[in-house]
Design a protein around this motif. Structure first.
Motif, PDB file in Angstrom:
ATOM      1  N   LYS A   1      -4.171  19.345  -5.986  1.00  0.00           N
ATOM      2  CA  LYS A   1      -4.641  17.998  -5.657  1.00  0.00           C
ATOM      3  C   LYS A   1      -5.614  17.549  -6.754  1.00  0.00           C
ATOM      4  O   LYS A   1      -6.630  18.201  -6.989  1.00  0.00           O
ATOM      5  N   ILE A   2      -5.297  16.458  -7.417  1.00  0.00           N
ATOM      6  CA  ILE A   2      -6.123  15.913  -8.491  1.00  0.00           C
ATOM      7  C   ILE A   2      -6.917  14.740  -7.920  1.00  0.00           C
ATOM      8  O   ILE A   2      -6.334  13.796  -7.383  1.00  0.00           O
ATOM      9  N   PRO A   3      -8.259  14.774  -8.041  1.00  0.00           N
ATOM     10  CA  PRO A   3      -9.061  13.675  -7.492  1.00  0.00           C
ATOM     11  C   PRO A   3      -8.846  12.365  -8.250  1.00  0.00           C
ATOM     12  O   PRO A   3      -8.490  12.375  -9.436  1.00  0.00           O
ATOM     13  N   PRO A   4      -9.072  11.226  -7.574  1.00  0.00           N
ATOM     14  CA  PRO A   4      -8.938   9.926  -8.234  1.00  0.00           C
ATOM     15  C   PRO A   4      -9.801   9.835  -9.491  1.00  0.00           C
ATOM     16  O   PRO A   4     -10.827  10.491  -9.611  1.00  0.00           O
TER      17      PRO A   4
ATOM     18  N   LYS B   1       3.441  13.553  -5.237  1.00  0.00           N
ATOM     19  CA  LYS B   1       2.945  12.193  -5.010  1.00  0.00           C
ATOM     20  C   LYS B   1       2.053  11.812  -6.189  1.00  0.00           C
ATOM     21  O   LYS B   1       1.192  12.589  -6.601  1.00  0.00           O
ATOM     22  N   VAL B   2       2.256  10.581  -6.689  1.00  0.00           N
ATOM     23  CA  VAL B   2       1.443  10.059  -7.785  1.00  0.00           C
ATOM     24  C   VAL B   2       0.769   8.781  -7.289  1.00  0.00           C
ATOM     25  O   VAL B   2       1.441   7.825  -6.894  1.00  0.00           O
TER      26      VAL B   2
ATOM     27  N   GLU C   1      -0.478  16.439  -5.660  1.00  0.00           N
ATOM     28  CA  GLU C   1      -0.877  15.050  -5.447  1.00  0.00           C
ATOM     29  C   GLU C   1      -1.813  14.616  -6.568  1.00  0.00           C
ATOM     30  O   GLU C   1      -2.837  15.258  -6.807  1.00  0.00           O
ATOM     31  N   ILE C   2      -1.438  13.526  -7.210  1.00  0.00           N
ATOM     32  CA  ILE C   2      -2.262  12.925  -8.256  1.00  0.00           C
ATOM     33  C   ILE C   2      -2.978  11.743  -7.617  1.00  0.00           C
ATOM     34  O   ILE C   2      -2.333  10.841  -7.071  1.00  0.00           O
ATOM     35  N   GLY C   3      -4.305  11.722  -7.686  1.00  0.00           N
ATOM     36  CA  GLY C   3      -5.083  10.640  -7.092  1.00  0.00           C
ATOM     37  C   GLY C   3      -4.864   9.321  -7.812  1.00  0.00           C
ATOM     38  O   GLY C   3      -4.246   9.265  -8.883  1.00  0.00           O
TER      39      GLY C   3
ATOM     40  N   VAL D   1       5.870   7.641  -5.773  1.00  0.00           N
ATOM     41  CA  VAL D   1       5.161   7.119  -6.935  1.00  0.00           C
ATOM     42  C   VAL D   1       4.650   5.746  -6.497  1.00  0.00           C
ATOM     43  O   VAL D   1       5.438   4.824  -6.278  1.00  0.00           O
ATOM     44  N   GLU D   2       3.335   5.641  -6.341  1.00  0.00           N
ATOM     45  CA  GLU D   2       2.747   4.396  -5.836  1.00  0.00           C
ATOM     46  C   GLU D   2       2.790   3.303  -6.902  1.00  0.00           C
ATOM     47  O   GLU D   2       3.236   3.538  -8.028  1.00  0.00           O
ATOM     48  N   ASP D   3       2.306   2.113  -6.561  1.00  0.00           N
ATOM     49  CA  ASP D   3       2.381   0.941  -7.437  1.00  0.00           C
ATOM     50  C   ASP D   3       1.678   1.152  -8.779  1.00  0.00           C
ATOM     51  O   ASP D   3       0.664   1.847  -8.874  1.00  0.00           O
TER      52      ASP D   3
END
Length: 175
Positions: free
Chosen positions: A125-128, A89-90, A107-109, A73-75
């Motif tokens: 995979k979800i785009p940004p 992954k988020v 993966e969540i962008g 889980v990114e920032d």
């Protein structure tokens, strides 16, 4: 409660708030000013869980994985109440809506909003900058400036709530 499992202990920045009733187990790393709310479980007993800086993992959420699918889980991510993150992954500055489930290798962008009760199936995979809703989750539109304001408000309010609750429990401990 922080629990060591098979020699792996959670590593939390000193600025992290962990609410009573939450369990952080094993190979878990949590970054600065993040908050882990009431009755949440981060169970790093099969592999690593990494939570970035200024994240909010809200009440009753569960984070777990299989050995081949670590959780990242990114920032500045807000994870709503009753969310399940499993081996996924988020991306940074995303909101995962209440009751959503994100499964292995998904993966969540960056800068996404995943609507309440959305299911993201394995490997998706979800785009940004996407707004995603439904079961299974589908991209319905790109985010706009109003959405980014909501993301920032969520980040800032939960960082502040972490400090507020830390003070509340510190005051109670000193009585």
């Amino acid at each position: 409660m922080l629990i060591t499992y098979k020699g792996k202990s959670p590593l939390l920045d000193p600025t992290v708030f962990v609410a009573p009733g939450a369990k952080v187990i094993g190979d878990v790393k949590v970054g600065t000013e993040s908050t882990i709310w009431f009755n949440t479980v981060l169970r790093g007993d099969e592999g690593p869980i990494t939570i970035g800086n200024r994240c909010s993992i809200q009440d009753n959420s569960t984070i777990h994985l299989y050995e081949d699918a670590p959780v990242v889980v990114e920032d500045e991510v807000t994870v709503g109440h009753n969310v399940i993150l499993h081996g996924c992954k988020v991306g940074r500055r995303s909101i995962i809506g209440m009751g959503s489930t994100i499964l292995d290798h998904a993966e969540i962008g960056e800068e996404c909003i995943i609507g309440a009760n959305t299911l993201i199936p394995p490997g998706k995979k979800i785009p940004p900058r996407s707004l995603v809703v439904g079961t299974p989750g589908k991209v319905v539109r790109e985010l706009n400036e109003s959405d980014f304001e909501i993301i920032q408000l969520s980040i800032d309010s939960y960082v502040q709530k972490g400090y507020d609750y830390r003070d509340i429990f510190s005051d109670q401990d000193n009585k």
